[in-house]
Design an enzyme around this catalytic site. Structure first.
Site, PDB file in Angstrom:
ATOM      1  N   TYR A 107       0.850  -1.195   0.000  1.00 25.16           N
ATOM      2  CA  TYR A 107       0.000   0.000   0.000  1.00 25.16           C
ATOM      3  C   TYR A 107       0.881   1.237   0.000  1.00 25.16           C
ATOM      4  O   TYR A 107       1.874   1.318   0.721  1.00 25.16           O
ATOM      5  CB  TYR A 107      -0.894   0.026   1.251  1.00 25.16           C
ATOM      6  CG  TYR A 107      -1.743   1.275   1.330  1.00 25.16           C
ATOM      7  CD1 TYR A 107      -3.005   1.314   0.748  1.00 25.16           C
ATOM      8  CD2 TYR A 107      -1.267   2.423   1.964  1.00 25.16           C
ATOM      9  CE1 TYR A 107      -3.779   2.460   0.804  1.00 25.16           C
ATOM     10  CE2 TYR A 107      -2.036   3.575   2.013  1.00 25.16           C
ATOM     11  CZ  TYR A 107      -3.290   3.590   1.429  1.00 25.16           C
ATOM     12  OH  TYR A 107      -4.052   4.726   1.475  1.00 25.16           O
ATOM     13  N   GLU A 137      -3.528   7.537  -4.264  1.00 25.11           N
ATOM     14  CA  GLU A 137      -3.498   6.254  -3.559  1.00 25.11           C
ATOM     15  C   GLU A 137      -3.219   5.118  -4.527  1.00 25.11           C
ATOM     16  O   GLU A 137      -3.939   4.946  -5.518  1.00 25.11           O
ATOM     17  CB  GLU A 137      -4.835   6.017  -2.847  1.00 25.11           C
ATOM     18  CG  GLU A 137      -4.828   4.780  -1.969  1.00 25.11           C
ATOM     19  CD  GLU A 137      -6.172   4.552  -1.291  1.00 25.11           C
ATOM     20  OE1 GLU A 137      -7.191   4.422  -1.995  1.00 25.11           O
ATOM     21  OE2 GLU A 137      -6.190   4.521  -0.038  1.00 25.11           O
TER      22      GLU A 137
END
Ligand code: ADP
Ligand code: MG
Length: 398
Positions: free
Chosen positions: A119, A207
């Site tokens: 992530y 993101e």
């Protein structure tokens, strides 16, 4: 403003980030040609909606046993079959709410051999007033769950805007993501690239979930979610061109045409206020008296009668609105302009719910006179407290 994954990837590719080859598809008939442009033998068919959790999402029309919104395909024929099943149907994910979102675009992408899913995001960390990287080795799944259950697995690194991403920053990010060898070298180029894109394009969120380490040891941006700061869009025509209004709230689109700062909310008291601070205070006091605002709306300082009329129409068009509170403290904004705008809007679209008006400041007497002489059924209020009590009482029917 948000954009689709395939648009975000195109943008990041322009900065030199490693993304897979892919082709967007808008019609069922385009799927075969799109797949044939890719190397194969593994393809991925990805729903393009402005919401995450697509992989685990479910199509309303297809029942609980059908596959989700991101599907692997092992042949061109399979790509076509998935396209025919997915395009035009409604995908429900954790982020769409129960109504789901219609999938009007698909992205056919080259399949990657994944070793690890990580992530990575960049956002503005308001506690330190700087852009910050947020990274975790636990990518690909629900990052909110990781944050809640194993917060030690999330690493945050604020960046000094003067220095940008330094070699020391890169080292920390590589360590936090447990990258070494070729992957760490890829990180060295990728982190500054992502930071550059974030700052140059005035993003509020970038993101990448997941960022993957492939079996060949290279990094790749496998998913990309990008939001832009709406107040900076005026200097990014290229970004504005990527806007997909079918993904946005209709009332917010209408408001943006008139340059109104409007955010749709879940309550039933429509608010028309001037000044963002007063608008926030108005929402707070509505809540204090036990009701919920239907929107945030700041009509701004020098609003014209036309703008006020448009704002009032947007509020009344919302079927959830059971009462309206107009709260104006006229400084630059003149109370008579607000009054004229409200009266003009009501003449056009009528008024089916109680309306409380509190006017104060510049030209207040003229404003009150315009409203009184209009014959409108208005509940006048003296101050903010009085106004909030009156509209909450009117909406609750007492
Ligand atoms: P979402 O976050 O909306 O569910 P993602 O793009 O992250 O959508 O895709 C979900 C999962 O599908 C990823 O975590 C990854 O495991 C897999 N996936 C996505 N794109 C590819 C690809 N190009 N090749 C292989 N697997 C993929
Ligand atoms: Mg994802």
């Amino acid at each position: 403003m948000n954009i689709h994954e395939y648009q975000a990837k195109q943008l990041l590719k322009g900065y030199g980030a490693p993304v897979a080859d892919g082709v967007p598809v808008f019609q069922k008939g385009e799927a075969e040609a799109a797949a044939k442009k890719l190397p194969g033998p593994l393809y991925v068919v990805k729903s393009q909606i402005h919401a995450g959790g697509r992989g685990k999402g479910k199509f309303k029309e297809l029942g609980p046993d059908a596959k989700g919104g991101v599907r692997l395909a092992k042949s061109v024929e399979e790509v076509v079959a998935h396209t025919n099943e997915m395009l035009g149907n409604t995908l429900v994910t954790k982020q769409t709410g129960p109504a789901g979102k219609q999938v009007n675009r698909l992205y056919i992408e080259d399949g990657a051999d994944i070793d690890r899913e990580l992530y990575l995001s960049i956002l503005i960390d308001r506690t330190v007033g700087r852009p910050a990287f947020v990274v975790s080795t636990e990518g690909g799944m629900d990052i909110e769950a990781v944050a809640e259950e194993t917060p030690e697995k999330i690493f945050t690194l604020a960046i000094d805007p003067e220095a940008g991403v330094t070699a020391a920053d890169v080292k920390k990010l590589n360590e936090a993501l447990k990258l070494d060898g070729q992957a760490a070298k890829d990180g060295e180029t990728l982190f500054p690239i992502l930071y550059k894109a974030f700052t140059e394009k005035d993003m509020s969120l970038l993101e990448v979930n997941p960022l993957i380490v492939m079996e060949n040891g290279r990094l790749r941006v496998l998913d990309a979610k990008v939001s832009f700061d709406g107040n900076a869009l005026f200097r990014h025509e290229d970004v504005v061109a990527l806007r997909d209004t079918t993904e946005e709230d209709e009332k917010e689109i209408e408001a943006s045409k008139y340059d109104l700062a409007y955010v749709a909310l879940d309550g039933n008291i429509g608010c028309m206020v001037n000044g963002a601070g007063l608008a926030m205070a108005t929402m707070d006091i509505i809540k204090l008296y036990g009701a919920e605002p239907a929107n945030f709306l700041d009509v701004g300082g020098g609003a014209s009668k036309e703008k006020v009329t448009a704002a009032f129409k947007i509020i009344t068009a919302d079927p959830a609105v059971k009462g309206i509170l107009v709260n104006i403290f006229g400084g630059i904004m003149r109370c008579d302009v607000i009054a004229e705008g409200v009266v003009a809007a009501v003449k056009e679209v009528g008024l089916k719910v109680p309306l409380v008006v509190r006017l104060e400041g510049t030209n207040v007497d003229l404003g009150k006179k315009i409203i009184n002489e209009s014959g409108l059924n208005v509940i006048a209020a003296d101050d903010l407290d009085d106004a909030a009590k009156k509209i909450v009482a009117a909406v609750k029917g007492n």
